[in-house]
Design an enzyme around this catalytic site. Structure first.
Site, PDB file in Angstrom:
ATOM      1  N   ASP A  30     -56.079  43.864  34.529  1.00 24.68           N
ATOM      2  CA  ASP A  30     -55.226  45.036  34.278  1.00 24.68           C
ATOM      3  C   ASP A  30     -55.552  46.104  35.311  1.00 24.68           C
ATOM      4  OD1 ASP A  30     -53.649  45.940  31.353  1.00 24.68           O
ATOM      5  OD2 ASP A  30     -53.925  47.406  32.970  1.00 24.68           O
ATOM      6  N   PHE A 157     -43.639  34.978  20.235  1.00 25.75           N
ATOM      7  CA  PHE A 157     -42.892  35.416  19.053  1.00 25.75           C
ATOM      8  C   PHE A 157     -43.807  36.179  18.110  1.00 25.75           C
ATOM      9  CE2 PHE A 157     -40.992  31.499  20.672  1.00 25.75           C
ATOM     10  CZ  PHE A 157     -39.712  31.948  20.940  1.00 25.75           C
ATOM     11  N   LEU A 158     -44.885  36.735  18.684  1.00 27.61           N
ATOM     12  CA  LEU A 158     -45.853  37.371  17.794  1.00 27.61           C
ATOM     13  C   LEU A 158     -45.383  38.749  17.342  1.00 27.61           C
ATOM     14  CD1 LEU A 158     -47.624  39.652  19.611  1.00 27.61           C
ATOM     15  CD2 LEU A 158     -48.470  37.541  20.608  1.00 27.61           C
ATOM     16  N   ARG A 159     -45.694  39.038  16.102  1.00 27.66           N
ATOM     17  CA  ARG A 159     -45.383  40.362  15.551  1.00 27.66           C
ATOM     18  C   ARG A 159     -46.642  41.207  15.616  1.00 27.66           C
ATOM     19  NH1 ARG A 159     -44.387  38.199   9.846  1.00 27.66           N
ATOM     20  NH2 ARG A 159     -45.960  36.835  10.743  1.00 27.66           N
ATOM     21  N   GLY A 280     -37.588  49.310  14.571  1.00 28.39           N
ATOM     22  CA  GLY A 280     -38.057  50.017  15.761  1.00 28.39           C
ATOM     23  C   GLY A 280     -38.926  49.029  16.522  1.00 28.39           C
ATOM     24  N   CYS A 283     -39.531  45.557  20.880  1.00 28.46           N
ATOM     25  CA  CYS A 283     -38.729  44.368  21.206  1.00 28.46           C
ATOM     26  C   CYS A 283     -37.267  44.445  20.787  1.00 28.46           C
ATOM     27  CB  CYS A 283     -39.350  43.135  20.569  1.00 28.46           C
ATOM     28  SG  CYS A 283     -40.880  42.686  21.366  1.00 28.46           S
ATOM     29  N   LYS A 286     -34.999  46.942  22.728  1.00 30.95           N
ATOM     30  CA  LYS A 286     -34.941  46.618  24.153  1.00 30.95           C
ATOM     31  C   LYS A 286     -34.233  45.273  24.386  1.00 30.95           C
ATOM     32  CE  LYS A 286     -38.904  45.495  26.114  1.00 30.95           C
ATOM     33  NZ  LYS A 286     -39.267  44.428  27.008  1.00 30.95           N
TER      34      LYS A 286
HETATM   35  C1  UDX Z   1     -40.731  41.402  16.826  1.00 35.02           C
HETATM   36  C2  UDX Z   1     -40.476  39.907  16.494  1.00 35.02           C
HETATM   37  O1  UDX Z   1     -40.617  39.693  15.095  1.00 35.02           O
HETATM   38  C3  UDX Z   1     -41.399  39.020  17.291  1.00 35.02           C
HETATM   39  O2  UDX Z   1     -41.125  37.647  17.026  1.00 35.02           O
HETATM   40  C4  UDX Z   1     -41.164  39.332  18.757  1.00 35.02           C
HETATM   41  O3  UDX Z   1     -41.829  38.496  19.593  1.00 35.02           O
HETATM   42  C5  UDX Z   1     -41.500  40.784  19.032  1.00 35.02           C
HETATM   43  O4  UDX Z   1     -40.645  41.596  18.230  1.00 35.02           O
HETATM   44  P1  UDX Z   1     -42.480  43.258  16.110  1.00 35.02           P
HETATM   45  O5  UDX Z   1     -41.580  44.189  16.875  1.00 35.02           O
HETATM   46  O6  UDX Z   1     -43.928  43.309  16.335  1.00 35.02           O
HETATM   47  O7  UDX Z   1     -42.028  41.743  16.366  1.00 35.02           O
HETATM   48  O8  UDX Z   1     -42.259  43.558  14.550  1.00 35.02           O
HETATM   49  P2  UDX Z   1     -41.410  42.959  13.350  1.00 35.02           P
HETATM   50  O9  UDX Z   1     -42.326  42.600  12.251  1.00 35.02           O
HETATM   51  O10 UDX Z   1     -40.461  41.925  13.794  1.00 35.02           O
HETATM   52  O11 UDX Z   1     -40.589  44.256  12.891  1.00 35.02           O
HETATM   53  C6  UDX Z   1     -39.653  44.893  13.747  1.00 35.02           C
HETATM   54  C7  UDX Z   1     -39.007  46.057  13.048  1.00 35.02           C
HETATM   55  O12 UDX Z   1     -38.120  45.611  12.036  1.00 35.02           O
HETATM   56  C8  UDX Z   1     -39.977  47.010  12.356  1.00 35.02           C
HETATM   57  O13 UDX Z   1     -39.609  48.339  12.624  1.00 35.02           O
HETATM   58  C9  UDX Z   1     -39.821  46.694  10.893  1.00 35.02           C
HETATM   59  O14 UDX Z   1     -40.100  47.810  10.083  1.00 35.02           O
HETATM   60  C10 UDX Z   1     -38.364  46.303  10.824  1.00 35.02           C
HETATM   61  N1  UDX Z   1     -38.044  45.377   9.721  1.00 35.02           N
HETATM   62  C11 UDX Z   1     -38.597  44.134   9.685  1.00 35.02           C
HETATM   63  C12 UDX Z   1     -37.146  45.771   8.728  1.00 35.02           C
HETATM   64  O15 UDX Z   1     -36.607  46.895   8.763  1.00 35.02           O
HETATM   65  N2  UDX Z   1     -36.834  44.892   7.729  1.00 35.02           N
HETATM   66  C13 UDX Z   1     -37.369  43.637   7.660  1.00 35.02           C
HETATM   67  O16 UDX Z   1     -37.017  42.904   6.733  1.00 35.02           O
HETATM   68  C14 UDX Z   1     -38.280  43.242   8.669  1.00 35.02           C
END
Ligand code: UDX
Length: 454
Positions: A30, A157-159, A280, A283, A286
């Protein structure tokens, strides 16, 4: 295998730590020297559950480096996991990606290197990265790059918040390349995950029923599109339930029950049907914007994805509209926001609804108080100009507030002593932006409860 990873954000660091834990020799690179110093001291620059613990276990296989020189000359695989933040027109800013590609070309000295795009990149970027790597290799070394490099796409695909779990026990692994040798290298790299042959740490136990992980091995363009299509689908699923939620509210239906009722149909599935103020994070916003922008380059429109984006935008406005409808006048009111991070278990504030909502409330003349269990420091660093009152506890947010809005459904907030919260407020009004609180209990304590839908 000898692996280098460029970028120590959520994706890069998680990938590096997991691969190190699995026994590969990993160098994380980095350009931010502060991050490297932190990592060398065994600390992580981001909040992610169990990352510090797993990093400690993987430590013998991990090294951290602030420059390309000396860190990838004999690598077998290099992951590019740098940020691709959105630029003003919605298309991703590829500056860091191109810097990484050039750095690889300049510093690689071995025989064959698989260059893996782990960052979410526009469709077609694999070819572009390949040409940048080869060009800088040829300039630096004065000989042809042919045969030394192959580019692959390996979307993650990680959250956030469950990043390690998602990396070690994924639903599937996707690898895209037009070169068979590159695919073989990546199978070997991921073999312990694909076969689930590693001993899982106690704090990240293997979920029951997890067997061999399916592998999708495909061409570059398909792998790149899979990533966008998956995120746009999930984002659309959430916007869909939020759209139904608006109707549920009108007809007096309970959106949680509706979501359960449709989700138990296996064809639909229960996940990502939690109605609320919407998505929000780094990912969904964007990637949906980038998908629409890519389609536009081919003279295609994407009305479903665009509608999902529009609904998500409106959900944030609905928070303000609901408070206005209830309080009649917003000017001079004190509104407390519980939660800043874009979702629980992370300190990430990218595209966090809380920021947007705070801004809108301030524009309307409200005094806004905020709290988050982990994101306060980051918030104060990243948003020094947002004139809100930062509170040290949820109770402090409640003091003299005309309304509270739950923005991030942290477990701490579900478990609050809401009776005490009510007693500290000017008027006990709560807007449950995630439909996560126990309405009946709150009403017993004198709260006027508003859901976001239903
Ligand atoms: C996401 C994807 O899930 C992941 O596979 C990808 O690689 C990266 O983007 P992430 O952004 O970390 O992951 O979070 P995620 O758990 O998917 O939640 C995204 C947003 O959706 C959050 O703001 C969450 O609060 C919202 N959300 C999620 C809802 O409003 N309702 C739901 O049922 C699920």
């Amino acid at each position: 295998m000898r692996v280098s990873i460029i970028g120590t954000g959520y994706v890069g660091l998680t990938t590096g730590v997991c691969l190190g834990f699995l026994g590969h020799k990993v160098t994380c690179i980095d350009s931010d020297q502060n991050k490297i110093a932190l990592l060398r001291a065994g600390k992580t620059p981001i909040y992610e559950p169990f990352l510090t613990e797993l990093m400690a276990e993987a430590r013998p296989n991990l090294s951290f480096c602030g420059e390309y020189a000396g860190s990838l000359q004999d690598a077998e695989v290099v992951f590019i996991a740098v940020g691709t933040p959105p630029s003003a027109d919605g298309s991703p800013d590829l500056r860091y990606l191109s810097e990484a590609a050039r750095g690889i070309g300049q510093h690689f000295e071995g025989d064959f290197l698989v260059v893996v795009n782990k960052s979410t990149v526009p469709i077609g970027s694999g070819n572009w990265v390949g040409s940048l790597v080869r060009e800088s290799y040829e300039q630096q070394h004065g000989r042809k790059a042919n045969g030394h490099f192959s580019v692959a796409s390996n979307p993650e695909f990680l959250r956030e918040g469950t990043a390690l779990h998602d990396s070690l026990f994924p639903d599937r692994v996707v690898i895209g390349s037009d070169n068979n040798r590159a695919l073989q290298v990546l199978y070997s790299l991921y073999r312990p995950i694909l076969d689930q042959t590693f001993a899982a740490p106690t704090y990240l136990a293997r979920p029951e029923g997890v067997g061999a992980v399916p592998l999708i091995s495909t061409d570059l363009a398909s792998a790149e599109l899979i990533k966008y299509a998956a995120n746009a689908f999930l984002a659309t699923k959430i916007s869909y339930i939020n759209e139904i939620g608006q109707l549920a509210e009108k007809v007096g239906a309970d959106i949680s029950q509706v979501a359960k009722g449709i989700g138990l149909d296996a064809r639909i599935g229960t996940r990502f049907l939690q109605a609320g103020i919407g998505w929000g994070g780094s990912c969904f916003g964007k990637d949906t914007a980038a998908l629409v922008a890519t389609a536009r380059e081919y003279s295609l429109s994407m009305p479903i994805v665009e509608a999902a984006r529009e609904i998500n935008r409106r959900q944030r406005e609905r928070v303000v509209e609901k408070l206005l409808a209830e309080l009649k006048i917003l000017k001079g009111r004190t509104i407390g926001l519980l939660g800043l991070a874009f979702k629980p278990n992370t300190d990430d504030l990218r595209e966090a609804p809380a920021i947007d909502i705070a801004r809108k409330l301030i524009e309307r003349g409200c005094k806004v108080k905020v709290h988050d269990p982990v994101a306060m420091d980051r918030f104060e660093r990243e948003y020094p100009d947002l004139s809100v009152v930062c509170c040290e506890s949820p109770e402090e947010v409640a003091d003299e507030a005309d309304a509270l809005a739950l923005i991030t459904e942290w477990q701490d907030y579900r478990e609050l002593d809401w009776e005490v919260m009510a007693s500290r407020m000017r008027s006990p009004l709560v807007l449950d932006g995630r439909n996560a609180l126990d309405r009946a209990r709150l009403e017993r304590f004198g709260f006027r409860y508003l859901g976001i839908a239903g």
